[in-house]
Design an enzyme around this catalytic site. Sequence first.
Site, PDB file in Angstrom:
ATOM      1  CE1 TYR A  10     -14.255-106.031-111.740  1.00  0.00           C
ATOM      2  CE2 TYR A  10     -12.739-105.857-109.889  1.00  0.00           C
ATOM      3  CZ  TYR A  10     -14.020-105.964-110.378  1.00  0.00           C
ATOM      4  OH  TYR A  10     -15.082-105.987-109.522  1.00  0.00           O
TER       5      TYR A  10
ATOM      6  CG  ASN B 109      -5.137 -96.569-103.488  1.00  0.00           C
ATOM      7  OD1 ASN B 109      -5.124 -96.330-104.683  1.00  0.00           O
ATOM      8  ND2 ASN B 109      -5.442 -97.758-103.022  1.00  0.00           N
ATOM      9  N   GLY B 110      -3.089 -98.200-101.105  1.00  0.00           N
ATOM     10  CA  GLY B 110      -1.957 -99.095-101.318  1.00  0.00           C
ATOM     11  C   GLY B 110      -1.744 -99.956-100.095  1.00  0.00           C
TER      12      GLY B 110
ATOM     13  CB  CYS C 289      -7.966 -96.899-100.460  1.00  0.00           C
ATOM     14  SG  CYS C 289      -7.711 -97.935 -99.048  1.00  0.00           S
TER      15      CYS C 289
ATOM     16  N   GLY D 227     -13.853 -98.427-103.045  1.00  0.00           N
ATOM     17  CA  GLY D 227     -14.013 -98.797-101.643  1.00  0.00           C
ATOM     18  C   GLY D 227     -15.390 -98.417-101.152  1.00  0.00           C
TER      19      GLY D 227
END
Length: 491
Positions: free
Chosen positions: A277, A137-138, A37, A63
């Site tokens: 990345y 997010n997570g 996310c 995402g």
Amino acid sequence: MVCAAAGARGILAEASNSVSDVSKLIQIDDDHFHDHCGVFGIFGHPEASKLTYLGLYALQHRGQESAGIASSDGSDVHIHKSLGHVQEIFTPEVIGHLPGTAAIGHTRYSTAGDTTLINAQPIVIDCNKGKVALGHNGNLTNALELRRKLEHRGSIFQTTSDTEVIVHLVARSAARNLPGALADALSQVEGAYSLLVLTRDEMYAIRDPRGFRPLVLGRFDGAWAVGSETCAFDLIDAEYVREVEPGEMLRISRSGVESIHFAAEKQHQHCIFEHVYFSRPDSLIFGRPVNESRERLGRLLAREHPVEADIVTPVPDSGVPAAVGYAAESGIPFRMGLIRNHYVGRTFIEPEQAIRDFGVKLKLNPIRRMLEGQRVILVDDSLVRGTTSRKIVRLVRDAGATEVHVRVSCPPTISPCYYGIDTPRREELIAAQHSVEEIRQFLGADSLGYLSLDSLRAAVEDTEGNFCTACYTGTYPTELVQLEVEAHREG
Ligand code: SF4
């Protein structure tokens, strides 16, 4: 839950090549970990929704399955979310229905079998604390346990997302105001969360005490901006102010920004893979420029795994900065021997006549004149299952390279992530099952070199153990027993 769904993924082009059907579809997989996310929000601007749409657009790499924006006009919270890319979802007409001076947005990656609108965010609830929208997010590592307890006590869940656990805990909290209820809810959860919360008149930006995922604060035209990465600020010309600190809750209202430290300090665990990345190279993550980290990874890789060769070629795009670093350190010329097609979706119709390595060829095309007769150092940022890398090595050889030396700018990935990253199960990670020499043989490379963990830490200047490296070590900074059991059961 991320971990459970992750196992269902990963149908590789190779697997579906055997299907004999004129209209056979192959699924394209780039054999990388994927972030789940991105979040972005604006408070105090008449074009809040439009700016949030732009912020999400810059965070699209975090995402690509669904996106949503919730906005507030002071009297109500409005929401629109849908499956698809940000640009497709938010037409001028849709944005016109998201009025107000505050907005939060969310873009989500989902896994096979999980591409459902129901799990798209932000999640909006109307509870005794008022109308509240949440974007997360997570991943929470104790969400299953909490969910079972909440369901026992009568909570009815509408999604399979762990974010809804936070929503129910907030709604059930005895705290009298929202910051208290949020702190109460978050004191019960474990794991990774960078969270944006919007009410009718306030916005909250919250980061878990270990700071797994990034979250930054910015300023734009008198308004406040928050987002997963600074590249979102660059697009709208917002000024980067600082990171939201681990364990900090920013309460943003017309009175300004109030900083609340809602949790006891914990050892920081920034996700090191954001630097390897995930994040865009033009972002500042955990206070560091990502591009610099990646070039440094390449330099250290050249020192640790030198080899005589004619050219250094990246696996584009993500392998480029590390290859630049490798070439600079080794003195071997950098050449873009592989060209990437940027317009590749996730599925393709393959002709009946089989084309070798079709899935990879859709994405990458070798430049024969550049590779012919050359000893090539092929630099990639990670190696997950190895199946795609094997095809790329073959592609480079078929283009006439006399030697192919694979260099990976991180250590062998041996364990899944439980902190918001979509990863295959341990059994599917090639380095969890095989030695470096076995992997080299599988890839068909002349040599293979991974960066060491010490050099990875050195590249991000982690002298105090502030980075999570669990996918390389198998040592997790939080309790995981239940997740491991669940992953095996569902896998
Ligand atoms: S396990 Fe790996 S991908 Fe997950 S948070 Fe830790 S470093 Fe990042």
